[in-house]
Design an enzyme around this catalytic site. Sequence first.
Site, mmCIF file in Angstrom:
data_model
loop_
_atom_site.group_PDB
_atom_site.id
_atom_site.type_symbol
_atom_site.label_atom_id
_atom_site.label_comp_id
_atom_site.label_asym_id
_atom_site.label_seq_id
_atom_site.Cartn_x
_atom_site.Cartn_y
_atom_site.Cartn_z
ATOM 1 N NE ARG A 262 -61.479 21.302 3.463
ATOM 2 C CZ ARG A 262 -61.148 21.740 2.356
ATOM 3 N NH1 ARG A 262 -59.967 22.111 2.085
ATOM 4 N NH2 ARG A 262 -62.013 22.516 1.768
ATOM 5 C CG PHE A 277 -48.192 20.560 2.797
ATOM 6 C CD1 PHE A 277 -47.380 21.086 2.031
ATOM 7 C CD2 PHE A 277 -48.048 19.126 3.558
ATOM 8 C CE1 PHE A 277 -46.158 20.340 2.000
ATOM 9 C CE2 PHE A 277 -46.722 18.634 3.237
ATOM 10 C CZ PHE A 277 -45.936 19.350 2.592
ATOM 11 C CG ASP A 298 -49.373 26.891 4.243
ATOM 12 O OD1 ASP A 298 -50.320 25.906 3.600
ATOM 13 O OD2 ASP A 298 -48.759 27.697 3.435
ATOM 14 C CG ASN A 325 -39.976 23.454 3.834
ATOM 15 O OD1 ASN A 325 -40.632 22.357 3.766
ATOM 16 N ND2 ASN A 325 -38.886 23.860 3.004
ATOM 17 C CB ALA A 326 -44.520 20.703 5.492
ATOM 18 C CG ASP A 346 -54.420 18.593 1.498
ATOM 19 O OD1 ASP A 346 -54.300 17.884 0.197
ATOM 20 O OD2 ASP A 346 -55.289 19.508 1.379
ATOM 21 C CB CYS A 386 -53.803 17.033 -5.615
ATOM 22 S SG CYS A 386 -52.596 18.208 -5.267
#
Length: 442
Positions: A262, A277, A298, A325-326, A346, A386
Amino acid sequence: MSEPRSPKEARRLERLKQGSRAARDVRPREPSAPRERPNRPPPAVGETGGTSDEPTVVLSRRAMERLAHGHVWIYRSDIAVPETASGGQVVRLADERGWFAGKAFYGSKSQIAVRLLTHEDEPIDEDFFARRISQAIALREAIRPDPERRRAGRLVHGEADLLPGLVVDRYGDCLSVQTLIEATDARRDLFAGLLERLAKPRAIIERNDVRARAYEGLEQRKGMLRGADPGPIEFLEGNVTLAADLLGGQKTGAFLDQSENRIEAGRYARGRALDCFTYGGAFALQLARNAERVTAVDISEPAAAQGRASAARNGIANVEFKVANAFDLLRAESEGGERYQTVVLDPPAFAKSKDTVEAALRGYKEINLRAFHLLSPGGVLMTNSCSYHVDDATFERTVLAAASDARRSVQVIERRGAAKDHPTLLGVPETRYLKCLILRVP
Ligand code: SAH
């Protein structure tokens, strides 16, 4: 003749008994003499320090190879367990011939039945865990000392700190602990006592309300282990003040694995920036340092509310938090011809298991494709995954496919991973789950 002290020495003695290798090889086998090996008693290694309440778990050859390659997890299908072993115990490990191979936590429910603690034949007691925790603390002090305790970071990162199933995060002068497996859960008071002594926190919170515990047959639980509920704790990330409610918050805290990324993202931010996100806006607030304006997205309203509160606390006025909603927002903006100079993606782990990898890759491709459409020339994309079921090569291939579809060339500025206080084990690919690419489109 004395007892052999190692497998190598045993083989040497065996050879001596049978004559030289060459002589033995030409000597005809006596067919009538059955080989005694299966009944041979285990060699007398490992008698020192061994305690009788540690059952011996026998590892298959494949499991031994896994250990030799640096892994620390052994699956249930690769072991033989005596009836006396119970979940959460420390067990001795032996190969099929009886040679000592280490000590481990044993889990009775999880498919990961054995988690290696040590290759040595040493007592697994309070001193052992105190040494391991001290080592973990020493690493953090070497990476990024924080004597005033105004920052947050991971103090113990499970297997990667040779403390399988134990996760400890520090927020300022408070600790948040997760005991994720039977063995660490059974010892949580021991760990709380050691952490109290070694890290001197004001309070220790238990956040054992995480799904992973279900695989271990452990219930969901949260509460105080030491001290009183400190309420929301403010901490610094770079120059931004963030807050985490360790006990009352929706989740266990901030996503600390992204903390260095970040701050790095903030360095690259320019012009109009988009943070998809965003959760509590931790990326967006870093981007705001150098960007003119930032849109943070988000799907969760409480997350956006937290972001707005953080922005206000820091006197940051150039971030707008949107609940959306991204996927929809990215599509609408790219079809609408919007342009950004900086984009951060992310998302949560799209691949939660092996079966969902393909769908996950479609998701990663979709959001990255949209991001490439949105970037103006010279723009920077920081894209993350991730999902540990998606490895580096696969993630990069997916991002490349997205860039190609968008007809953009891509420069790699940096390939990054989790923050340094989330070390990885060279032999355990599962500890290397976070992939972060900083890309530039010329
Ligand atoms: N970037 C954050 C962490 C993100 S965690 C940080 O650095 O702190 C993933 C976030 O994605 C969660 O807050 C979740 O609410 C959000 N999310 C999940 N699915 C989403 C979607 N389809 N659109 C937008 N946000 C989503």
